[in-house]
Design a protein around this motif. Structure first.
Motif: not given
Length: 331
Positions: A229-239, A192-208
């Motif tokens: 589709q794009t999914m954004i997950v908050n690593k702190l409050d898990q929303t 597949t083709k996808f993008d994932i963004k997950n930096y340690s100094d940011e509180n979210y994960v973004k997958v497109s």
């Protein structure tokens, strides 16, 4: 076989368990690709037989003890197995037994080859992008301040790598799933083709997801994502938030950024990674300012981007070396 004496010496060292991994590979290559020297093997077999006749058991009790010892040795580790096989081979004076003995270890050598995996790492610095070809043909493009850890070849039932930061993947189809592991999420795909963004100094994960299908495991849940589709997950409050759009997800590959109602807290982090600067805010409220826009990232256009953003009359700024100070507008 070429160089009969050398190969005879090599075989001898192999039987005596005094060889290196390189020695074993050379010997197996010779036996698999060449017409081996039967005279040399016959001589070696005769020597081994003669040694055995001098130490072979003479009584029924000794023979039974020998058999018991052989059965126990079978249960030990692999190099002990080779020693037991040697004793069995010593009892048979034939070239065929000698060849079978050596070829019997081919699977063992291949097993060692499979398990001796080296790991590689590729990383990017501020404002840098890098294309990485993974062992299975998968293409990975790393964004700024990102790192990937991967094996020099994939073994086992999955193709697993570890990512920190942001990466765009074009996964080669394969029999085994391709797995991207981050500190807070896992993505499993076949191709597949996808993008994932997950930096340690940011509180979210973004997958497109651009093409194909992926299984995103995060916050103790699994999400099956579909194209665009794009999914954004908050690593702190898990929303989490799922949107039906993956537009512009890979624009950074072409040095473009697109912010669609994005807060200044996220924008500043992206600019820090692109231009190797640090933002300082006069107040926390400034981090919550929302912006919409698209920019081309060039070497010296940070001020141009900030000028356009500040024209919205939401903030002012100043630059001192590599530090950007953001202020509220004075009323």
């Amino acid at each position: 076989m070429k160089n009969s004496e050398n190969n005879k010496s090599l075989l001898r060292r192999y039987l005596d368990d005094l060889y290196t991994m390189d020695d074993a590979r050379k010997l197996l290559d010779e036996l698999q690709t060449s017409e081996y020297d039967t005279d040399m093997l016959q001589d070696l077999a005769a020597e081994v037989w003669e040694e055995t006749s001098l130490q072979s058991p003479q009584t029924d009790l000794e023979r039974e003890q020998y058999k018991k010892e052989a059965r126990l040795l079978l249960k030990r580790i692999e190099h002990k197995k080779r020693m037991w096989i040697r004793r069995a081979a010593l009892a048979v004076s034939s070239v065929a037994a000698m060849v079978c003995l050596v070829f019997g270890s081919i699977s063992y050598i291949r097993y060692i080859d499979r398990t001796q995996v080296s790991y590689l790492e590729a990383s990017t610095s501020f404002g840098e992008r890098k294309e990485v070809q993974l062992p299975d043909g998968t293409t990975l493009i790393l964004n700024s301040c990102s790192r990937v850890h991967y094996p020099d070849r994939f073994t086992g039932k999955e193709r697993r790598i570890e990512l920190e930061g942001e990466g765009y993947f074009e996964v080669e189809h394969g029999e085994h799933p391709f797995v991207v592991q981050t500190d807070s999420a896992q993505i499993k795909v076949l191709g597949t083709k996808f993008d994932i963004k997950n930096y340690s100094d940011e509180n979210y994960v973004k997958v497109s997801l651009l093409e194909g299908s992926i299984a995103l495991s995060c916050i103790n849940k699994e999400f099956i994502m579909k194209p665009n589709q794009t999914m954004i997950v908050n690593k702190l409050d898990q929303t989490y938030k799922l949107t039906e759009s993956a537009d512009y997800a890979e624009q950074w590959i072409n040095c473009r950024v697109f912010w669609d109602e994005v807060p200044m807290s996220i924008i500043s982090k992206e600019l820090e990674r692109q231009f190797d600067v640090t933002f300082a805010f006069e107040s926390e409220q400034l981090k919550n300012l929302i912006f919409h826009g698209s920019f081309i990232i060039e070497t010296n256009n940070l001020e141009k981007i900030l000028d356009i953003m500040s024209e919205t009359n939401k903030f002012s700024y100043s630059i001192e070396k590599d530090k950007i100070y953001v202020y509220s507008l004075k009323k």
